[in-house]
Design a protein around this motif. Structure first.
Motif, PDB file in Angstrom:
ATOM      1  N   THR A   1       9.572   3.576   6.415  1.00  0.00           N
ATOM      2  CA  THR A   1       8.900   2.532   5.635  1.00  0.00           C
ATOM      3  C   THR A   1       8.849   2.904   4.159  1.00  0.00           C
ATOM      4  O   THR A   1       9.086   2.060   3.289  1.00  0.00           O
ATOM      5  N   ARG A   2       8.550   4.167   3.874  1.00  0.00           N
ATOM      6  CA  ARG A   2       8.520   4.618   2.464  1.00  0.00           C
ATOM      7  C   ARG A   2       9.892   4.472   1.816  1.00  0.00           C
ATOM      8  O   ARG A   2      10.007   4.001   0.686  1.00  0.00           O
ATOM      9  N   TRP A   3      10.939   4.854   2.526  1.00  0.00           N
ATOM     10  CA  TRP A   3      12.289   4.759   1.953  1.00  0.00           C
ATOM     11  C   TRP A   3      12.706   3.297   1.777  1.00  0.00           C
ATOM     12  O   TRP A   3      13.368   2.944   0.810  1.00  0.00           O
ATOM     13  N   ARG A   4      12.328   2.451   2.721  1.00  0.00           N
ATOM     14  CA  ARG A   4      12.646   1.029   2.609  1.00  0.00           C
ATOM     15  C   ARG A   4      11.962   0.432   1.371  1.00  0.00           C
ATOM     16  O   ARG A   4      12.561  -0.317   0.608  1.00  0.00           O
ATOM     17  N   ARG A   5      10.700   0.788   1.155  1.00  0.00           N
ATOM     18  CA  ARG A   5       9.959   0.304  -0.017  1.00  0.00           C
ATOM     19  C   ARG A   5      10.625   0.793  -1.312  1.00  0.00           C
ATOM     20  O   ARG A   5      10.779   0.036  -2.263  1.00  0.00           O
ATOM     21  N   ARG A   6      11.035   2.057  -1.332  1.00  0.00           N
ATOM     22  CA  ARG A   6      11.708   2.602  -2.525  1.00  0.00           C
ATOM     23  C   ARG A   6      13.014   1.868  -2.805  1.00  0.00           C
ATOM     24  O   ARG A   6      13.353   1.603  -3.961  1.00  0.00           O
TER      25      ARG A   6
ATOM     26  N   ASP B   1       8.659   6.681  11.544  1.00  0.00           N
ATOM     27  CA  ASP B   1       8.492   5.287  11.131  1.00  0.00           C
ATOM     28  C   ASP B   1       7.852   5.205   9.754  1.00  0.00           C
ATOM     29  O   ASP B   1       8.238   4.378   8.930  1.00  0.00           O
ATOM     30  N   ASP B   2       6.864   6.059   9.501  1.00  0.00           N
ATOM     31  CA  ASP B   2       6.209   6.066   8.193  1.00  0.00           C
ATOM     32  C   ASP B   2       7.200   6.438   7.096  1.00  0.00           C
ATOM     33  O   ASP B   2       7.206   5.841   6.024  1.00  0.00           O
ATOM     34  N   GLU B   3       8.031   7.421   7.364  1.00  0.00           N
ATOM     35  CA  GLU B   3       9.011   7.850   6.367  1.00  0.00           C
ATOM     36  C   GLU B   3      10.043   6.748   6.123  1.00  0.00           C
ATOM     37  O   GLU B   3      10.427   6.486   4.983  1.00  0.00           O
TER      38      GLU B   3
END
Length: 151
Positions: free
Chosen positions: A116-121, A112-114
């Protein structure tokens, strides 16, 4: 240097393999650990003066998995096997060797954390890229290439 092959129960995914390998390698005296999900085996190279097989089994248990008890080789099957009930595999009880269910919440949380990071990018990339596309299409002039290069 000694080596042992342990039969591991409770692994479900590649992340479980990586988690167990890491836990085994952290044990003092373990030189190398290689875990195979398909065969459910862990091959561990260790210094017998620093760690014993029981301590390695305890490291496996602390990681959340179980070591299957060593069993004698099953008797050979005479004649053609005509089904599961006649095979040597039917002689043992899976319930007796199954460990308690493994908690995958740590794997899920990391995923989930990963995500979220990709979604933000992706959102940042879209926000920065949209003006370049729009401004590049808005001015159809001989200088369009220069404007796009500057943006």
């Amino acid at each position: 240097m000694s080596s042992v092959i342990l039969h591991i129960r409770g692994m479900h995914c590649g992340s479980c393999v990586a988690h167990l390998e890491k836990a085994l390698r952290r044990a003092p005296g373990v030189q190398e650990a290689s875990v195979n999900l398909a065969t459910e085996e862990a091959q561990v190279s260790f210094d017998p003066d620093a760690i014993g097989i029981e301590q390695i089994k305890q490291a496996v248990a602390r990681a959340g998995y179980a070591v299957a008890p060593e069993q004698a080789a099953p008797p050979p099957v005479s004649g053609p096997a005509t089904g599961y009930a006649h095979s040597p595999h039917a002689a043992h009880d899976h319930a007796a060797t199954s460990p308690p269910p493994h908690d995958h919440s740590a794997h899920v949380q990391a995923g989930d954390d990963e995500a979220t990071r990709w979604r933000r990018r992706a959102l940042i990339g879209t926000a920065l890229g949209a003006p370049v596309v729009l401004l590049g299409m808005a001015w159809a002039s001989p200088l369009s290439g220069v404007i796009q290069a500057l943006l």
